[in-house]
Design a protein around this motif. Structure first.
Motif, PDB file in Angstrom:
ATOM      1  N   LEU A 190      48.501  61.529 171.514  1.00 45.04           N
ATOM      2  CA  LEU A 190      48.161  61.950 170.149  1.00 45.04           C
ATOM      3  C   LEU A 190      49.407  61.993 169.264  1.00 45.04           C
ATOM      4  CD1 LEU A 190      45.528  64.751 170.809  1.00 45.04           C
ATOM      5  CD2 LEU A 190      45.133  62.499 169.773  1.00 45.04           C
ATOM      6  N   GLY A 191      50.529  62.436 169.836  1.00 51.33           N
ATOM      7  CA  GLY A 191      51.784  62.421 169.078  1.00 51.33           C
ATOM      8  C   GLY A 191      52.202  61.010 168.710  1.00 51.33           C
ATOM      9  N   VAL A 192      52.069  60.084 169.669  1.00 53.43           N
ATOM     10  CA  VAL A 192      52.373  58.672 169.400  1.00 53.43           C
ATOM     11  C   VAL A 192      51.454  58.147 168.299  1.00 53.43           C
ATOM     12  CG1 VAL A 192      52.231  56.333 170.360  1.00 53.43           C
ATOM     13  CG2 VAL A 192      53.270  58.161 171.699  1.00 53.43           C
ATOM     14  N   PHE A 193      50.179  58.442 168.417  1.00 55.69           N
ATOM     15  CA  PHE A 193      49.190  57.923 167.469  1.00 55.69           C
ATOM     16  C   PHE A 193      49.449  58.413 166.050  1.00 55.69           C
ATOM     17  CE2 PHE A 193      45.231  58.509 165.125  1.00 55.69           C
ATOM     18  CZ  PHE A 193      44.803  57.190 165.044  1.00 55.69           C
ATOM     19  N   PHE A 194      49.573  59.736 165.875  1.00 57.64           N
ATOM     20  CA  PHE A 194      49.705  60.272 164.523  1.00 57.64           C
ATOM     21  C   PHE A 194      51.028  59.903 163.870  1.00 57.64           C
ATOM     22  CE2 PHE A 194      46.313  63.260 165.915  1.00 57.64           C
ATOM     23  CZ  PHE A 194      45.377  62.881 164.965  1.00 57.64           C
ATOM     24  N   SER A 195      52.121  59.971 164.613  1.00 57.60           N
ATOM     25  CA  SER A 195      53.398  59.586 163.997  1.00 57.60           C
ATOM     26  C   SER A 195      53.439  58.077 163.760  1.00 57.60           C
ATOM     27  CB  SER A 195      54.579  60.039 164.841  1.00 57.60           C
ATOM     28  OG  SER A 195      54.603  59.364 166.071  1.00 57.60           O
ATOM     29  N   GLY A 196      52.886  57.309 164.692  1.00 58.76           N
ATOM     30  CA  GLY A 196      52.828  55.858 164.502  1.00 58.76           C
ATOM     31  C   GLY A 196      51.977  55.481 163.310  1.00 58.76           C
ATOM     32  N   LEU A 197      50.875  56.195 163.106  1.00 60.45           N
ATOM     33  CA  LEU A 197      50.007  55.927 161.962  1.00 60.45           C
ATOM     34  C   LEU A 197      50.750  56.133 160.647  1.00 60.45           C
ATOM     35  CD1 LEU A 197      47.085  55.286 161.057  1.00 60.45           C
ATOM     36  CD2 LEU A 197      46.682  57.754 161.052  1.00 60.45           C
ATOM     37  N   VAL A 198      51.489  57.234 160.556  1.00 63.44           N
ATOM     38  CA  VAL A 198      52.267  57.500 159.340  1.00 63.44           C
ATOM     39  C   VAL A 198      53.298  56.405 159.116  1.00 63.44           C
ATOM     40  CG1 VAL A 198      53.988  59.056 158.328  1.00 63.44           C
ATOM     41  CG2 VAL A 198      51.928  59.994 159.363  1.00 63.44           C
ATOM     42  N   LEU A 199      53.985  56.005 160.175  1.00 64.33           N
ATOM     43  CA  LEU A 199      55.047  55.008 160.040  1.00 64.33           C
ATOM     44  C   LEU A 199      54.481  53.631 159.697  1.00 64.33           C
ATOM     45  CD1 LEU A 199      57.202  56.174 163.040  1.00 64.33           C
ATOM     46  CD2 LEU A 199      57.740  56.453 160.620  1.00 64.33           C
ATOM     47  N   VAL A 200      53.374  53.268 160.317  1.00 63.00           N
ATOM     48  CA  VAL A 200      52.769  51.955 160.037  1.00 63.00           C
ATOM     49  C   VAL A 200      52.242  51.894 158.605  1.00 63.00           C
ATOM     50  CG1 VAL A 200      50.807  50.475 160.637  1.00 63.00           C
ATOM     51  CG2 VAL A 200      52.266  51.399 162.434  1.00 63.00           C
ATOM     52  N   LEU A 201      51.770  53.030 158.103  1.00 66.20           N
ATOM     53  CA  LEU A 201      51.276  53.068 156.725  1.00 66.20           C
ATOM     54  C   LEU A 201      52.394  53.151 155.692  1.00 66.20           C
ATOM     55  CD1 LEU A 201      48.169  55.384 157.154  1.00 66.20           C
ATOM     56  CD2 LEU A 201      48.214  52.900 156.890  1.00 66.20           C
ATOM     57  N   GLY A 202      53.625  53.089 156.143  1.00 66.68           N
ATOM     58  CA  GLY A 202      54.750  53.017 155.220  1.00 66.68           C
ATOM     59  C   GLY A 202      55.491  54.314 154.996  1.00 66.68           C
ATOM     60  N   GLY A 203      55.123  55.355 155.706  1.00 66.89           N
ATOM     61  CA  GLY A 203      55.822  56.631 155.550  1.00 66.89           C
ATOM     62  C   GLY A 203      57.148  56.626 156.283  1.00 66.89           C
ATOM     63  N   ALA A 204      58.026  57.502 155.876  1.00 69.81           N
ATOM     64  CA  ALA A 204      59.334  57.627 156.523  1.00 69.81           C
ATOM     65  C   ALA A 204      59.207  58.522 157.753  1.00 69.81           C
ATOM     66  CB  ALA A 204      60.335  58.230 155.543  1.00 69.81           C
ATOM     67  N   TRP A 205      60.236  58.518 158.583  1.00 67.47           N
ATOM     68  CA  TRP A 205      60.196  59.281 159.828  1.00 67.47           C
ATOM     69  C   TRP A 205      59.996  60.766 159.590  1.00 67.47           C
ATOM     70  CZ3 TRP A 205      63.677  63.123 160.739  1.00 67.47           C
ATOM     71  CH2 TRP A 205      64.831  63.122 159.958  1.00 67.47           C
ATOM     72  N   TYR A 206      60.559  61.298 158.500  1.00 71.06           N
ATOM     73  CA  TYR A 206      60.417  62.731 158.248  1.00 71.06           C
ATOM     74  C   TYR A 206      58.988  63.094 157.853  1.00 71.06           C
ATOM     75  CZ  TYR A 206      61.973  60.706 153.794  1.00 71.06           C
ATOM     76  OH  TYR A 206      62.140  59.902 152.706  1.00 71.06           O
ATOM     77  N   TYR A 207      58.233  62.149 157.276  1.00 72.13           N
ATOM     78  CA  TYR A 207      56.807  62.403 157.020  1.00 72.13           C
ATOM     79  C   TYR A 207      56.044  62.471 158.343  1.00 72.13           C
ATOM     80  CZ  TYR A 207      57.558  61.348 152.076  1.00 72.13           C
ATOM     81  OH  TYR A 207      57.997  61.346 150.782  1.00 72.13           O
TER      82      TYR A 207
END
Length: 144
Positions: free
Chosen positions: A35-52
């Motif tokens: 779940l951690g991989v999924f949610f952080s990966g989703l933010v990053l793939v959608l163009g968000g920065a690592w801190y988001y």
């Protein structure tokens, strides 16, 4: 009759550290990491920065755990399970960050951390299971 969604939500709300079930515990913790991989990966793939991505993980963890804790009396077992859940969830997020940013250091740290947590949790549950079986046999022998 409860809907399937209600049944799933009630099941997910149950706090459980799987006691002596090492396989159940390991698969549960790996699902937190996923779940951690999924949610952080989703933010990053959608163009968000690592801190988001990290901010989203923290918000999700706090919201989920506050919801869980509001429905039960806190014991050490529940707090320990919560800490383990958070560690696996955050490590999953760090793993996702390491892949998407190409950071070998983050990858090695996340992998080593998850591996150490898994091995220690599995070993402690196997040892506890053996101790429980010995105690049960000892108590049974005392009855005879």
């Amino acid at each position: 009759m409860a809907s399937p969604i209600d049944t799933i939500v009630k099941f997910l709300e149950q706090q459980d550290d799987q006691g002596n079930d090492w396989y159940g515990w390991a698969s549960n913790q790996l699902s937190h990491a996923f779940l951690g991989v999924f949610f952080s990966g989703l933010v990053l793939v959608l163009g968000g920065a690592w801190y988001y991505a990290i901010a989203l993980l923290v918000v999700l963890v706090v919201a989920k755990k506050l919801a869980d804790w509001s429905k039960q009396i806190l014991t050490w077992k529940i707090v320990r399970d919560t800490i383990q859940d958070i560690l696996f969830f955050i490590n999953g997020g760090v793993f996702s960050l390491s892949i998407l940013y190409g950071s070998i250091i983050l990858f090695v740290c996340a992998t080593a951390s998850v591996s150490t947590l898994l091995v220690s949790g599995i070993v402690s549950r196997i040892v506890q299971s053996k101790q429980d079986k010995l105690n049960l046999a000892f108590n049974f022998n005392q009855l005879n």
